[in-house]
Design a protein around this motif. Structure first.
Motif, PDB file in Angstrom:
ATOM      1  N   LEU A  38      66.153  37.637 -21.664  1.00 44.18           N
ATOM      2  CA  LEU A  38      66.699  37.133 -22.066  1.00 44.18           C
ATOM      3  C   LEU A  38      67.490  35.311 -21.541  1.00 44.18           C
ATOM      4  CD1 LEU A  38      69.583  39.429 -19.793  1.00 44.18           C
ATOM      5  CD2 LEU A  38      69.421  38.969 -21.988  1.00 44.18           C
ATOM      6  N   GLU A  39      66.426  35.077 -20.239  1.00 42.30           N
ATOM      7  CA  GLU A  39      67.127  33.354 -20.569  1.00 42.30           C
ATOM      8  C   GLU A  39      66.618  32.608 -21.253  1.00 42.30           C
ATOM      9  OE1 GLU A  39      64.477  32.781 -17.425  1.00 42.30           O
ATOM     10  OE2 GLU A  39      65.784  33.639 -15.134  1.00 42.30           O
ATOM     11  N   ILE A  40      65.141  33.553 -22.027  1.00 37.37           N
ATOM     12  CA  ILE A  40      64.758  32.718 -23.569  1.00 37.37           C
ATOM     13  C   ILE A  40      65.856  32.457 -24.818  1.00 37.37           C
ATOM     14  CG2 ILE A  40      62.730  32.931 -25.902  1.00 37.37           C
ATOM     15  CD1 ILE A  40      61.881  31.665 -22.272  1.00 37.37           C
ATOM     16  N   HIS A  41      66.775  33.718 -24.731  1.00 36.08           N
ATOM     17  CA  HIS A  41      67.904  34.033 -25.774  1.00 36.08           C
ATOM     18  C   HIS A  41      68.949  32.997 -25.573  1.00 36.08           C
ATOM     19  CE1 HIS A  41      69.943  35.985 -28.558  1.00 36.08           C
ATOM     20  NE2 HIS A  41      70.943  36.506 -27.500  1.00 36.08           N
ATOM     21  N   ILE A  42      69.459  32.281 -24.052  1.00 39.47           N
ATOM     22  CA  ILE A  42      70.119  31.912 -23.679  1.00 39.47           C
ATOM     23  C   ILE A  42      69.670  30.169 -23.966  1.00 39.47           C
ATOM     24  CG2 ILE A  42      71.553  31.255 -21.635  1.00 39.47           C
ATOM     25  CD1 ILE A  42      71.810  33.478 -20.520  1.00 39.47           C
ATOM     26  N   GLU A  43      68.201  29.895 -24.595  1.00 37.99           N
ATOM     27  CA  GLU A  43      68.240  28.464 -24.598  1.00 37.99           C
ATOM     28  C   GLU A  43      68.153  28.658 -25.697  1.00 37.99           C
ATOM     29  OE1 GLU A  43      67.669  25.955 -22.353  1.00 37.99           O
ATOM     30  OE2 GLU A  43      68.763  27.256 -20.695  1.00 37.99           O
ATOM     31  N   GLU A  44      67.910  30.026 -26.545  1.00 37.45           N
ATOM     32  CA  GLU A  44      68.053  29.649 -27.944  1.00 37.45           C
ATOM     33  C   GLU A  44      68.677  29.274 -28.138  1.00 37.45           C
ATOM     34  OE1 GLU A  44      65.769  32.991 -28.989  1.00 37.45           O
ATOM     35  OE2 GLU A  44      63.871  32.278 -28.688  1.00 37.45           O
ATOM     36  N   LEU A  45      70.046  30.092 -27.825  1.00 36.44           N
ATOM     37  CA  LEU A  45      71.650  29.642 -28.616  1.00 36.44           C
ATOM     38  C   LEU A  45      72.488  28.449 -28.401  1.00 36.44           C
ATOM     39  CD1 LEU A  45      72.693  33.525 -27.107  1.00 36.44           C
ATOM     40  CD2 LEU A  45      72.687  32.881 -29.884  1.00 36.44           C
ATOM     41  N   ARG A  46      71.974  28.406 -26.677  1.00 39.85           N
ATOM     42  CA  ARG A  46      72.543  26.939 -26.229  1.00 39.85           C
ATOM     43  C   ARG A  46      71.817  25.970 -27.502  1.00 39.85           C
ATOM     44  NH1 ARG A  46      70.840  25.024 -20.596  1.00 39.85           N
ATOM     45  NH2 ARG A  46      72.075  23.513 -21.167  1.00 39.85           N
ATOM     46  N   ALA A  47      70.663  25.908 -27.807  1.00 40.48           N
ATOM     47  CA  ALA A  47      69.957  25.064 -28.374  1.00 40.48           C
ATOM     48  C   ALA A  47      70.886  24.873 -30.431  1.00 40.48           C
ATOM     49  CB  ALA A  47      68.430  24.861 -28.963  1.00 40.48           C
ATOM     50  N   GLU A  48      71.088  26.582 -30.527  1.00 40.69           N
ATOM     51  CA  GLU A  48      71.780  26.198 -31.723  1.00 40.69           C
ATOM     52  C   GLU A  48      73.064  25.801 -32.008  1.00 40.69           C
ATOM     53  OE1 GLU A  48      72.374  30.352 -35.088  1.00 40.69           O
ATOM     54  OE2 GLU A  48      71.106  30.783 -33.356  1.00 40.69           O
ATOM     55  N   ALA A  49      73.576  26.149 -30.850  1.00 42.03           N
ATOM     56  CA  ALA A  49      75.114  25.529 -30.638  1.00 42.03           C
ATOM     57  C   ALA A  49      75.983  24.116 -30.479  1.00 42.03           C
ATOM     58  CB  ALA A  49      75.336  26.445 -29.204  1.00 42.03           C
ATOM     59  N   ASN A  50      74.849  24.091 -29.744  1.00 44.52           N
ATOM     60  CA  ASN A  50      74.055  21.840 -30.053  1.00 44.52           C
ATOM     61  C   ASN A  50      73.694  21.512 -31.461  1.00 44.52           C
ATOM     62  OD1 ASN A  50      75.303  21.948 -27.923  1.00 44.52           O
ATOM     63  ND2 ASN A  50      72.962  22.175 -26.864  1.00 44.52           N
ATOM     64  N   HIS A  51      73.205  22.238 -32.220  1.00 45.52           N
ATOM     65  CA  HIS A  51      73.332  21.825 -34.301  1.00 45.52           C
ATOM     66  C   HIS A  51      73.768  22.754 -35.190  1.00 45.52           C
ATOM     67  CE1 HIS A  51      70.855  18.793 -31.241  1.00 45.52           C
ATOM     68  NE2 HIS A  51      70.221  19.706 -30.887  1.00 45.52           N
ATOM     69  N   CYS A  52      74.830  22.997 -34.870  1.00 48.00           N
ATOM     70  CA  CYS A  52      75.504  23.956 -35.976  1.00 48.00           C
ATOM     71  C   CYS A  52      76.652  23.563 -36.305  1.00 48.00           C
ATOM     72  CB  CYS A  52      75.301  25.647 -35.747  1.00 48.00           C
ATOM     73  SG  CYS A  52      76.639  25.928 -34.020  1.00 48.00           S
ATOM     74  N   ASP A  53      76.978  24.521 -37.749  1.00 46.21           N
ATOM     75  CA  ASP A  53      78.394  23.579 -37.625  1.00 46.21           C
ATOM     76  C   ASP A  53      79.515  24.049 -37.292  1.00 46.21           C
ATOM     77  OD1 ASP A  53      79.456  26.218 -39.437  1.00 46.21           O
ATOM     78  OD2 ASP A  53      77.504  25.544 -40.773  1.00 46.21           O
ATOM     79  N   PRO A  54      80.392  23.522 -37.197  1.00 46.92           N
ATOM     80  CA  PRO A  54      82.204  23.504 -36.206  1.00 46.92           C
ATOM     81  C   PRO A  54      81.712  25.590 -36.688  1.00 46.92           C
ATOM     82  CG  PRO A  54      82.040  21.804 -37.463  1.00 46.92           C
ATOM     83  CD  PRO A  54      81.087  22.296 -37.846  1.00 46.92           C
TER      84      PRO A  54
END
Length: 55
Positions: free
Chosen positions: A5-21
């Motif tokens: 879950l911690e890894i998944h959260i980090e991946e989602l955080r990174a994705e949220a910072n680099h995705c289209d609105p």
């Protein structure tokens, strides 16, 4: 389980910072769900440990 879950959260955080609105709201919702799941898993582990004798 919490590590995954911690890894998944980090991946989602990174994705949220680099995705289209348009995708950001969906990713943030998934991030909130993952954080809630991590909190529940951590609480369950803490409860299990509280019932064990010290080692």
């Amino acid at each position: 389980m919490t590590y995954d879950l911690e890894i998944h959260i980090e991946e989602l955080r990174a994705e949220a910072n680099h995705c289209d609105p348009a995708e950001r709201a969906q990713i943030i919702a998934e991030l909130d769900e993952a954080r809630a799941a991590l909190a529940a898993a951590t609480a369950a582990q803490d409860a299990e440990r509280a019932g064990e004798p010290p080692h």
